[in-house]
Design an enzyme around this catalytic site. Structure first.
Site, PDB file in Angstrom:
ATOM      1  N   THR A 281       0.854  -1.188   0.000  1.00  0.00           N
ATOM      2  CA  THR A 281       0.000   0.000   0.000  1.00  0.00           C
ATOM      3  C   THR A 281       0.886   1.233   0.000  1.00  0.00           C
ATOM      4  O   THR A 281       1.851   1.318   0.760  1.00  0.00           O
ATOM      5  CB  THR A 281      -0.930   0.037   1.229  1.00  0.00           C
ATOM      6  OG1 THR A 281      -1.839  -1.070   1.152  1.00  0.00           O
ATOM      7  CG2 THR A 281      -1.742   1.319   1.252  1.00  0.00           C
ATOM      8  N   PHE A 283       1.359   5.072   0.784  1.00  0.00           N
ATOM      9  CA  PHE A 283       0.851   6.136   1.630  1.00  0.00           C
ATOM     10  C   PHE A 283       1.496   7.452   1.229  1.00  0.00           C
ATOM     11  O   PHE A 283       2.673   7.479   0.850  1.00  0.00           O
ATOM     12  CB  PHE A 283       1.159   5.854   3.102  1.00  0.00           C
ATOM     13  CG  PHE A 283       0.378   4.714   3.695  1.00  0.00           C
ATOM     14  CD1 PHE A 283      -0.791   4.942   4.403  1.00  0.00           C
ATOM     15  CD2 PHE A 283       0.816   3.407   3.541  1.00  0.00           C
ATOM     16  CE1 PHE A 283      -1.511   3.895   4.954  1.00  0.00           C
ATOM     17  CE2 PHE A 283       0.111   2.349   4.082  1.00  0.00           C
ATOM     18  CZ  PHE A 283      -1.065   2.597   4.801  1.00  0.00           C
TER      19      PHE A 283
END
Length: 380
Positions: A281, A283
């Site tokens: 992921t 960020f």
């Protein structure tokens, strides 16, 4: 006829095209000088439409579309070169230059940072990778993070923007349209989702599983193999672990990070249940003010483009002309505006490159509206 002879003929034509192209660009530079002296815009849409219609007609029906494409690219090259010859410094580039000079050379070590969720959230893990020893303030949803930044409650905020398995976090993109902020850093976090439950629980006895919708979508294969289990989305993976811990039940579980097991007194029933082992992921770290730290080699922008054929192509063509690589392209519909979209771009380009300077000075000509989101580096 031998293919070598045909290639020789092509080479002769190309030599002439190169000579004429150089001649055309030299004239274009003189036109740029005239426009500068007369305070005229570089981009004149009516002139380009008239020219495209003319060359298409001259080329004949069979070659008309090919000629339009060729000249559309040629016009992009010409406008880019004219902008370069004009040596006009845009207000945006002046603002960027000021930010580079005023931003400290050392990235902050212990600021107040807004994260979504509770202790043990992936946002917290990313935050602690970006900052050495941050002070973290938790918020229930993504909107709260933007509000905290707007009101000055926190200097920075951490937001998930995309996942290698589940794709973009649409809610974050929609909020990015509504709020003013700058990206100061990004981080790619390796994400392992684990099935956590209270001591005494068994996999066979689980009847409910809680997690964030993104985590649920990333674990689809594992969840589809469970029978008689209800999957319930909640606002955050760490919140899911907190709910399981407080429930006192051994028939519920959470999909969360392994750190949540220790924080909430849970045990891991099954480790790493995501569909793909290479699950990351990305960020972003945002701030209210424009801050550009040393080493910035990525830039993010948002553009509103007119709803007509070729709008996006023209932007991509200009980026291609400048040799700037697009690493992310996302479109989101604009609220209350029919068939109009905001396009989000991640660009691979150093803030110190000539191409970056030229792009920042040309953005006004590329779209109806744009938002510069910042230049930054990505830590690993």
């Amino acid at each position: 006829m031998d293919i070598t002879e045909l290639r020789d003929e092509i080479d002769q034509i190309d030599d002439e095209l190169v000579r004429l192209f150089g001649q055309r660009m030299e004239v274009a530079s003189r036109i740029a000088q005239c426009k500068r002296e007369q305070n005229l815009p570089i981009f004149v849409p009516a002139r380009e439409r008239e020219k495209l219609a003319d060359v298409a007609e001259k080329s004949g029906p069979e070659m008309a579309n090919y000629t339009r494409v060729l000249y559309s690219m040629l016009f992009e090259l010409s406008r880019s070169y004219q902008s370069k010859c004009s040596s006009t410094v845009s207000p945006l580039y002046s603002r960027i230059t000021q930010a580079i000079e005023s931003t400290p050379k050392l990235f902050p070590q212990s600021p107040m940072v807004a994260c979504q969720g509770v202790e043990g959230a992936y946002s917290q893990i990313a935050c602690e990778k970006i900052f050495k020893s941050p002070f973290i303030m938790y918020f229930k949803n993504f909107d709260g993070i933007f509000t905290a930044i707007d009101k000055g409650l926190c200097r920075y905020g951490i937001l998930p923007i995309e996942n290698s398995t589940a794709g973009s976090v649409k809610k974050v993109y929609d909020l990015m349209i509504r709020h003013n902020f700058s990206i100061v850093r990004s981080f790619r976090l390796k994400v392992d989702h684990n099935l956590l439950a209270l001591p005494g629980a068994t996999l066979e006895g689980i009847r409910e599983i809680y997690s964030h919708e993104q985590a649920i979508s990333q674990c689809g294969e594992f969840l589809s193999g469970l029978r008689g289990v209800q999957v319930i989305p909640v606002e955050n993976t760490a919140v899911a672990s907190e709910m399981v811990s407080r429930s006192g039940r051994t028939d519920v579980a959470a999909l969360s990070s392994r750190s949540c097991a220790e924080i909430y007194g849970l045990k891991c029933l099954v480790a790493a249940v995501q569909d793909k082992g290479n699950n990351h992921t990305r960020f972003i770290c945002i701030s209210k003010n424009l801050e550009i730290y040393p080493g910035a080699d990525k830039t993010s922008i948002m553009m509103i483009l007119p709803h007509r054929p070729g709008s996006l192509y023209k932007v991509l063509a200009r980026l291609y002309v400048l040799g700037i690589n697009v690493t992310k392209l996302e479109s989101r519909p604009l609220p209350d505006r029919d068939f109009e979209f905001m396009f989000y771009f991640d660009l691979d380009t150093s803030i110190y490159s000539e191409e970056f300077v030229q792009l920042m000075c040309e953005l006004d000509d590329l779209c109806e509206e744009f938002k510069y989101l910042g230049s930054y580096c990505e830590v690993v």
